[in-house]
Scaffold this motif. Structure first.
Motif, short mmCIF file in Angstrom:
data_model
loop_
_atom_site.label_atom_id
_atom_site.label_comp_id
_atom_site.label_asym_id
_atom_site.label_seq_id
_atom_site.Cartn_x
_atom_site.Cartn_y
_atom_site.Cartn_z
N ASN A 276 0.86 -1.20 0.00
CA ASN A 276 0.00 0.00 0.00
C ASN A 276 0.90 1.25 0.00
N TYR A 277 0.67 2.12 -0.95
CA TYR A 277 1.53 3.32 -1.12
C TYR A 277 1.46 4.22 0.09
N PHE A 278 0.28 4.52 0.55
CA PHE A 278 0.13 5.48 1.65
C PHE A 278 0.67 4.93 2.96
N GLU A 279 0.58 3.61 3.17
CA GLU A 279 1.16 3.02 4.37
C GLU A 279 2.69 3.05 4.31
N GLY A 280 3.22 2.91 3.09
CA GLY A 280 4.68 2.90 2.95
C GLY A 280 5.32 4.26 3.14
N ILE A 281 4.65 5.35 2.73
CA ILE A 281 5.28 6.68 2.81
C ILE A 281 4.96 7.39 4.12
N LYS A 282 4.12 6.82 4.96
CA LYS A 282 3.76 7.46 6.22
C LYS A 282 4.92 7.33 7.20
N PRO A 283 5.45 8.47 7.74
CA PRO A 283 6.58 8.38 8.68
C PRO A 283 6.14 7.74 10.00
N VAL A 284 6.85 6.71 10.41
CA VAL A 284 6.52 6.01 11.66
C VAL A 284 7.69 6.00 12.64
N ARG A 285 8.85 6.42 12.21
CA ARG A 285 10.02 6.51 13.09
C ARG A 285 10.69 7.87 12.87
N ALA A 286 11.24 8.44 13.92
CA ALA A 286 11.92 9.72 13.84
C ALA A 286 13.18 9.69 14.67
N ASN A 287 14.21 10.42 14.22
CA ASN A 287 15.46 10.53 14.95
C ASN A 287 15.98 11.97 14.82
N TYR A 288 16.71 12.39 15.82
CA TYR A 288 17.38 13.69 15.72
C TYR A 288 18.82 13.52 16.17
N LEU A 289 19.63 14.50 15.78
CA LEU A 289 21.04 14.45 16.12
C LEU A 289 21.56 15.88 16.20
N LEU A 290 22.30 16.21 17.22
CA LEU A 290 22.97 17.49 17.38
C LEU A 290 24.45 17.22 17.62
N GLY A 291 25.29 18.08 17.09
CA GLY A 291 26.71 17.82 17.28
C GLY A 291 27.58 19.01 16.92
N ILE A 292 28.81 18.92 17.27
CA ILE A 292 29.84 19.90 16.94
C ILE A 292 31.04 19.14 16.41
N GLY A 293 31.69 19.70 15.40
CA GLY A 293 32.81 18.98 14.80
C GLY A 293 33.85 19.93 14.25
N ALA A 294 34.96 19.40 13.89
CA ALA A 294 36.05 20.18 13.31
C ALA A 294 36.68 19.36 12.19
N THR A 295 37.00 20.03 11.11
CA THR A 295 37.69 19.38 10.00
C THR A 295 38.93 20.18 9.65
N TRP A 296 39.99 19.47 9.36
CA TRP A 296 41.25 20.13 9.02
C TRP A 296 42.02 19.22 8.07
N ASN A 297 42.12 19.66 6.85
CA ASN A 297 42.92 18.95 5.87
C ASN A 297 44.37 19.40 6.04
N MET A 298 45.16 18.57 6.66
CA MET A 298 46.51 18.95 7.03
C MET A 298 47.38 19.26 5.82
N THR A 299 47.16 18.54 4.73
CA THR A 299 48.00 18.77 3.55
C THR A 299 47.64 20.07 2.83
N SER A 300 46.48 20.67 3.17
CA SER A 300 46.11 21.93 2.52
C SER A 300 47.08 23.04 2.89
N ILE A 301 47.78 22.90 4.02
CA ILE A 301 48.74 23.92 4.42
C ILE A 301 49.83 24.09 3.36
N LEU A 302 50.28 22.97 2.80
CA LEU A 302 51.33 23.03 1.77
C LEU A 302 50.82 23.71 0.51
N ARG A 303 49.59 23.40 0.13
CA ARG A 303 49.03 24.01 -1.08
C ARG A 303 48.76 25.50 -0.87
#
Length: 461
Positions: free
Chosen positions: A318-345
């Motif tokens: 059934n299409y409508f049963e399949g697209i109905k959201p029945v589970r939910a999740n959330y996520l919060l976070g903090i992060g850092a990215t650093w491409n070390m080789t970019s310093i040379l470029r």
């Protein structure tokens, strides 16, 4: 004309015309104003400036968080398999337990996703990007100003050249009238046998030469009118100019001290250097780490039941049963990215930009040197032009007296046609030199204004 010499200030540039203006006395101020309003290169630089201002606003908005909304609805199988994978290329994310065997049970599913990502700290990267954009605005503003200044010089030079051409045409017209009058006298005397017939031939030749000369003068005048019309951005080429320049000399010819660093062209070059230096600062931040805040909220629907692992019949198509959201999740976070080789470029990128800044500084020094030399040259030209301006009336008076004397002597049979035509030629040359001397004086003042970077130096005269 980023790298053009200052001498290009008085070169005639061409541009196809636009609207017409009424036929009336055209003053220099009106010609300059019309050129500034119509000339296409100035309009183009206005658009470049508007684009740079829009880029500043865009750079400021780059610091805002990224907010992504996503929704998808799918139909497919959920067969799972244990095994390592790497996220390279395209694949599906079907979620299901590994079953003993393959099956083709299919149902609808859906995923609804909201993602927020904010690079809140990157060691001033956003700020430096905004500064680069603002420096580009300053550069384009100075580019517009120097283009306007140069165009004022071009229009003024074309105006003076056309005024001189019109004056020369009138001088050659006077020469034709004198030659025609001489022809009348010579032909009459020749018919009466008072002088040889060859004199009438010489008189006819002189009239013919005067007609050719005035045609050439008109051709030159039309060419100068065409140049002025194109610089003004109009199609009307019938100009009645203000002859005030031929009725008086400039008010002040004294040497004045000018500082070339205030020249619009040098301001433009200085702003080019500032943009390059700011870009080097921005490039330096590209090698630093980025700290980010992120958050995700996800809703999911599926046509497969939670007991599907033990009962492969626990699903619905059934299409409508399949697209109905029945589970939910959330996520919060903090992060850092650093491409070390970019310093040379980045280090090499900053070095390359520093070399560009050095090159721009050398171009600035070259333009500054040219301006200083041009200023010295303009002072010399003013002195020389003023000397000729003072001498021209003496030449005209002497040549006019000589022509009158030869004319009287010829009419009384005391001179020959060769001496008379020579006197006529000398008088015409003297009048031409007078017109050129006046024009050269004003052109020298204009050259000084171009070198000083102040069009008011010319207008105040």
């Amino acid at each position: 004309m980023h790298n053009s010499s200052i001498s290009s200030f008085i070169i005639f540039l061409t541009l196809l015309g636009g609207r017409e203006i009424p036929a009336q006395v055209l003053t220099l101020n009106n010609a300059v104003e019309t050129g500034l309003n119509n000339y296409a290169s100035i309009k183009a630089k206005n658009n470049y400036l508007s684009a740079s201002k829009a880029t500043v606003l865009q750079s400021k908005k780059e610091y805002l968080p990224n907010l992504n909304l996503s929704a998808q609805q799918d139909y497919g199988t959920v067969n799972g398999q244990n095994g390592p994978l790497y996220g390279l290329g395209l694949s599906v994310a079907s979620s299901g337990l590994p079953l003993p065997q393959q099956n083709w049970n299919s149902a609808f599913g859906a995923l609804y996703l909201t993602n927020v990502n904010w690079d809140f700290f990157a060691f001033g990267r956003a700020r430096e990007r905004i500064n680069v954009s603002q420096m580009a605005v300053n550069r384009d503003e100075s580019d517009l100003e120097q283009e306007k200044f140069q165009h004022c010089i071009r229009v003024a030079a074309a105006y003076l050249n056309l005024l001189a051409a019109q004056r020369l045409t009138r001088t050659w017209q006077n020469n034709l009238e004198r030659a025609a009058a001489l022809k009348t006298v010579v032909v009459t005397r020749a018919k009466n046998g008072l002088i040889p017939g060859v004199d009438s031939s010489l008189a006819n030749a002189e009239v013919s030469n005067a007609k050719i000369s005035i045609t050439q003068a008109r051709d030159f005048e039309q060419e100068q009118a065409n140049n002025l019309a194109r610089l003004m951005g109009i199609t009307d080429q019938q100009f009645q100019l203000d002859t005030l320049f031929f009725t008086r000399m400039p008010q002040s010819l004294a040497d004045s001290a000018f500082k070339t660093q205030n020249h619009p062209l040098l301001k433009y070059y200085a702003n080019r250097i500032a943009v390059s230096d700011q870009q080097a600062k921005y490039f330096h931040t590209l090698g630093m780490p980025t700290f980010s805040l992120f958050g995700v909220f996800q809703g999911r629907g599926a046509g497969f039941s939670s007991t599907y692992a033990s009962d492969q019949h626990a699903y619905t198509q059934n299409y409508f049963e399949g697209i109905k959201p029945v589970r939910a999740n959330y996520l919060l976070g903090i992060g850092a990215t650093w491409n070390m080789t970019s310093i040379l470029r980045v280090r090499q990128q900053v070095a390359a930009q520093s070399f560009i800044s050095n090159a721009l500084k050398e171009e600035y020094n070259l333009a500054d040197q040219q301006l200083k030399n041009q200023l010295i040259l303009s002072e010399n030209k003013i002195r020389n032009a003023f000397t000729n301006y003072q001498e021209a009336p003496v030449q005209v008076k002497s040549a006019s007296d000589a022509y009158l004397q030869k004319s009287v002597l010829y009419k009384n049979g005391l001179s020959n046609i060769v001496d008379l035509t020579q006197a006529l030629y000398i008088l015409n040359r003297a009048e031409t030199n007078r017109d050129i001397a006046v024009t050269n004086l004003w052109q020298a003042i204009l050259l000084k204004a171009a070198a000083a970077g102040d069009f008011g130096v010319f207008l105040k005269q």
